[in-house]
Design a protein around this motif. Sequence first.
Motif, PDB file in Angstrom:
ATOM      1  N   VAL A 528       0.857  -1.193   0.000  1.00  0.00           N
ATOM      2  CA  VAL A 528       0.000   0.000   0.000  1.00  0.00           C
ATOM      3  C   VAL A 528       0.893   1.242   0.000  1.00  0.00           C
ATOM      4  N   ASP A 529       0.500   2.265  -0.779  1.00  0.00           N
ATOM      5  CA  ASP A 529       1.183   3.558  -0.725  1.00  0.00           C
ATOM      6  C   ASP A 529       0.582   4.335   0.451  1.00  0.00           C
ATOM      7  N   PHE A 530       1.242   4.269   1.595  1.00  0.00           N
ATOM      8  CA  PHE A 530       0.703   4.826   2.837  1.00  0.00           C
ATOM      9  C   PHE A 530       0.577   6.341   2.766  1.00  0.00           C
ATOM     10  N   SER A 531       1.390   6.983   1.940  1.00  0.00           N
ATOM     11  CA  SER A 531       1.323   8.455   1.841  1.00  0.00           C
ATOM     12  C   SER A 531       0.003   8.930   1.252  1.00  0.00           C
ATOM     13  N   LEU A 532      -0.704   8.067   0.537  1.00  0.00           N
ATOM     14  CA  LEU A 532      -1.960   8.441  -0.097  1.00  0.00           C
ATOM     15  C   LEU A 532      -3.163   8.196   0.798  1.00  0.00           C
ATOM     16  N   HIS A 559       5.891   9.384  -1.798  1.00  0.00           N
ATOM     17  CA  HIS A 559       5.199   8.088  -1.767  1.00  0.00           C
ATOM     18  C   HIS A 559       5.988   7.140  -0.865  1.00  0.00           C
ATOM     19  N   LEU A 560       5.255   6.265  -0.198  1.00  0.00           N
ATOM     20  CA  LEU A 560       5.845   5.270   0.713  1.00  0.00           C
ATOM     21  C   LEU A 560       5.044   3.976   0.579  1.00  0.00           C
ATOM     22  N   LYS A 592       1.086  12.653  12.385  1.00  0.00           N
ATOM     23  CA  LYS A 592       2.231  12.493  11.488  1.00  0.00           C
ATOM     24  C   LYS A 592       2.724  11.042  11.549  1.00  0.00           C
ATOM     25  N   TYR A 593       3.615  10.690  10.613  1.00  0.00           N
ATOM     26  CA  TYR A 593       4.151   9.319  10.572  1.00  0.00           C
ATOM     27  C   TYR A 593       5.582   9.360  10.050  1.00  0.00           C
ATOM     28  N   GLU A 594       6.341   8.271  10.296  1.00  0.00           N
ATOM     29  CA  GLU A 594       7.734   8.159   9.855  1.00  0.00           C
ATOM     30  C   GLU A 594       8.068   6.671   9.709  1.00  0.00           C
ATOM     31  N   TYR A 595       8.866   6.353   8.660  1.00  0.00           N
ATOM     32  CA  TYR A 595       9.313   4.953   8.465  1.00  0.00           C
ATOM     33  C   TYR A 595      10.815   4.878   8.737  1.00  0.00           C
ATOM     34  N   ARG A 596      11.203   4.035   9.721  1.00  0.00           N
ATOM     35  CA  ARG A 596      12.612   3.864  10.058  1.00  0.00           C
ATOM     36  C   ARG A 596      12.890   2.415  10.464  1.00  0.00           C
ATOM     37  N   HIS A 597      13.956   1.877   9.841  1.00  0.00           N
ATOM     38  CA  HIS A 597      14.486   0.570  10.252  1.00  0.00           C
ATOM     39  C   HIS A 597      13.403  -0.517  10.325  1.00  0.00           C
ATOM     40  N   GLY A 598      12.583  -0.569   9.293  1.00  0.00           N
ATOM     41  CA  GLY A 598      11.593  -1.641   9.204  1.00  0.00           C
ATOM     42  C   GLY A 598      10.377  -1.424  10.085  1.00  0.00           C
ATOM     43  N   GLU A 599      10.138  -0.223  10.562  1.00  0.00           N
ATOM     44  CA  GLU A 599       8.975   0.059  11.405  1.00  0.00           C
ATOM     45  C   GLU A 599       8.301   1.355  10.949  1.00  0.00           C
ATOM     46  N   LEU A 600       6.972   1.311  10.926  1.00  0.00           N
ATOM     47  CA  LEU A 600       6.166   2.491  10.611  1.00  0.00           C
ATOM     48  C   LEU A 600       5.610   3.042  11.925  1.00  0.00           C
ATOM     49  N   THR A 601       6.002   4.287  12.261  1.00  0.00           N
ATOM     50  CA  THR A 601       5.572   4.910  13.514  1.00  0.00           C
ATOM     51  C   THR A 601       4.596   6.046  13.213  1.00  0.00           C
ATOM     52  N   ILE A 602       3.416   5.986  13.875  1.00  0.00           N
ATOM     53  CA  ILE A 602       2.354   6.987  13.698  1.00  0.00           C
ATOM     54  C   ILE A 602       2.105   7.658  15.052  1.00  0.00           C
ATOM     55  N   SER A 603       1.986   8.963  15.053  1.00  0.00           N
ATOM     56  CA  SER A 603       1.705   9.693  16.303  1.00  0.00           C
ATOM     57  C   SER A 603       0.481  10.593  16.121  1.00  0.00           C
ATOM     58  N   ALA A 664      -0.411   9.789  21.430  1.00  0.00           N
ATOM     59  CA  ALA A 664      -0.404   8.326  21.231  1.00  0.00           C
ATOM     60  C   ALA A 664       0.580   7.977  20.112  1.00  0.00           C
ATOM     61  N   TRP A 665       1.410   6.931  20.368  1.00  0.00           N
ATOM     62  CA  TRP A 665       2.355   6.431  19.359  1.00  0.00           C
ATOM     63  C   TRP A 665       2.006   4.976  19.010  1.00  0.00           C
ATOM     64  N   VAL A 666       1.878   4.713  17.735  1.00  0.00           N
ATOM     65  CA  VAL A 666       1.622   3.343  17.246  1.00  0.00           C
ATOM     66  C   VAL A 666       2.791   2.937  16.348  1.00  0.00           C
ATOM     67  N   THR A 667       3.401   1.793  16.655  1.00  0.00           N
ATOM     68  CA  THR A 667       4.537   1.288  15.868  1.00  0.00           C
ATOM     69  C   THR A 667       4.156  -0.058  15.261  1.00  0.00           C
ATOM     70  N   ILE A 668       4.256  -0.154  13.941  1.00  0.00           N
ATOM     71  CA  ILE A 668       3.892  -1.381  13.211  1.00  0.00           C
ATOM     72  C   ILE A 668       5.115  -1.865  12.427  1.00  0.00           C
ATOM     73  N   PRO A 669       5.590  -3.101  12.654  1.00  0.00           N
ATOM     74  CA  PRO A 669       6.701  -3.631  11.831  1.00  0.00           C
ATOM     75  C   PRO A 669       6.215  -3.952  10.420  1.00  0.00           C
ATOM     76  N   CYS A 670       6.956  -3.512   9.429  1.00  0.00           N
ATOM     77  CA  CYS A 670       6.564  -3.760   8.041  1.00  0.00           C
ATOM     78  C   CYS A 670       7.796  -3.608   7.145  1.00  0.00           C
ATOM     79  N   GLU A 671       7.638  -4.009   5.901  1.00  0.00           N
ATOM     80  CA  GLU A 671       8.732  -3.951   4.934  1.00  0.00           C
ATOM     81  C   GLU A 671       8.428  -2.882   3.894  1.00  0.00           C
ATOM     82  N   SER A 672       9.393  -2.017   3.681  1.00  0.00           N
ATOM     83  CA  SER A 672       9.219  -0.956   2.693  1.00  0.00           C
ATOM     84  C   SER A 672       9.684  -1.453   1.326  1.00  0.00           C
ATOM     85  N   LYS A 673       8.826  -1.301   0.332  1.00  0.00           N
ATOM     86  CA  LYS A 673       9.165  -1.711  -1.025  1.00  0.00           C
ATOM     87  C   LYS A 673       9.730  -0.542  -1.833  1.00  0.00           C
ATOM     88  N   SER A 674       9.266   0.681  -1.515  1.00  0.00           N
ATOM     89  CA  SER A 674       9.743   1.861  -2.244  1.00  0.00           C
ATOM     90  C   SER A 674       9.371   3.101  -1.428  1.00  0.00           C
TER      91      SER A 674
END
Length: 685
Positions: A528-532, A559-560, A592-603, A664-674
Amino acid sequence: MMQQLFDFDHLLAYLTAALLISAFVLLFYNRIFLFREKDQHSNSLTQNKRLALVLQTGNLKLWLYIPPTRHYITLSEEGKYSEEYNPVEFSNFFDRNDFDILQRDIFDMCDGKREMTEVRMKSKEKEGEQQRLYEIKVSINQRDEKGHILSMLGIQHDITDKQERMQSANKLLMRYHTVFNSALVDMIYYDNNGVLRDINEKACAAFNVPNREFVMNGDFLLENNPMFENIDLDRLENTRTSSIVDFKDYQDDRYRLDDFELSGKMYYESTINPIRNEDGELTGVYMAGREITEMVESFHHLQNSVKHLQIANKNIHDYINNINYALRVSDVRLVNYYPDTCTLEMSTNINETQLRLTQLRCIRIGTEPFRKQISCALNRMDRRSASPIELSIETVIRDKQKRQIWLMFNMIPIKNSEGYVERYFGMCRNMTDLVETEQQLAVETKKAQETELLKQSFLTNMSYEIRTPLNTVVGFAELFEAEHDVADEPIFVEEIKRNSNSLLQLVNDILYLSRLDANMIESNKSDVDFSLIFDGHCQLGWSGVNPEVKTIVENPYEHLIVNIDQENLGKVIEKLCNNAAHFTKSGSIRTKYEYRHGELTISIEDTGSGIDEDVLPHIFNRFERNYKMEKYGTGLDLPIVQALVNLMGGSIEMQSEKGKGTTAWVTIPCESKSMEKRRDIIVQQ
């Protein structure tokens, strides 16, 4: 007068006459020499022909050894030079060891230690050719004036065929000697009148003769021997006989069987050979035979035993076939484990081993959780444990239905006469169908339990929280029937609608949470393109926010593309945004959100009323209330959020300060394709 005598003319005449006489004499002697040379050449050709005939007849070859040059020269059958060889080339015709012996003897002759030598030599072995045997005689052929040897003559005689004939004759002679000198047969000799003249000890024992002298008195005739009574001596030829004599039929005085104490039945085989002189007259009869009664009876007994054995073998064969059929139909295998070789053998056939496995292969057959159990069982058998071995394992092997095969082993120790464990024997049963049935039964049981749990959870939650909005709806509905001011009716309707919506939301959350409790909600990931989609879920969550509250969405990516569970993560964002909007009457809500080191963090950060410090550790409990006894949403929003985050393998944290707001912070492990970040972060309000 003297002057006339030696006159030149006379002298010339004398010289001419002398020359003529000399020429005549030379011509005469030349003819004599040519005649002799022709005669010698004729004799030489005759001798050469004789020599060639002798060499051909005797399988002979001639060669010369020249000591000064140490070369060998072969001669043709006419005695002429044929080929010249150096020692190395000449040695290629013979066995190396034999040639070394010949060389040594030739050197001894050159040193004067011997005049001649005689050796036997084998030809050099060649594939596909018979090895020949030669008898070689070497003698001195020619010496010089000082006695030095100029040449040696070698006569090479091929005796291969002669040697083979001698060996064959010796073998044949040895066989004859073995037969004639053997004491394992009966030997009897009769003269030309059929009178017994000689008998060996073996024959005496066969016919129960008391002693040899007892039958050498001339009274025992060939015609009175029951074995040979029908033999005609006049027409006798070499004959082989096989006789069956029942001595109870020969009890008259003519056979004199009482002298030998013979009775019962005798089986006898013999060879009768008449001996005749040059005129064809019979001079004697030689007989060789043996009693075969015991052998015949043993043969009859053996035949009966063979029949019984064939019947037993057929029964065993049928029994084995039945066992093999039972093993094949029931999908059971026979198993043997040998501690000495650390080898496991498996088969569905008693007669053969179909599969042989080492310890390492045995361990690798099992799936990872069962390999330790397999290793422990093998170690017990290697230590020759006296206890039975029972083991059920899941293997990496799959059947035709792509199912992983389950095997159950039941093995017992097999001991030798000394009580020492030699091997372990047992059966291996395919338990795949049974395990699959048990697993399906467990799944169905679990589903039934989940259904029951869903019912219980629904009833418990509904009975706990559903009464308040329901009582409110019922209460305002009853006001319509009581005396009331018509101007109050819109208020009654509004309260009924608000509490009905609250009741509907509460029922939906109860149902959804019950499904989560029963593990009926699954996590399905996709790219999924999470930025959209991030902004859309945020806007949907705070759709009922107070107009005085400012909402901000920070999107740092062009795009993410990540592999996430879009549906469940979107529900988490919506509920957190809705919860923030509910408790924020002024100020702002920022996401806001950020992708780092295989984790998607949403606040999600708000400036609302915040959460009590005492309540914050229990914020994810169901129907938790604040200090004003107010529920957070329906009281099930945050428990649902926590359950969904755990389902996706993530984590959630909340930080709050009374009167200042909550983050509130939510962290989800996931793999970034692009991914592609924006140069300037877009803030949507």
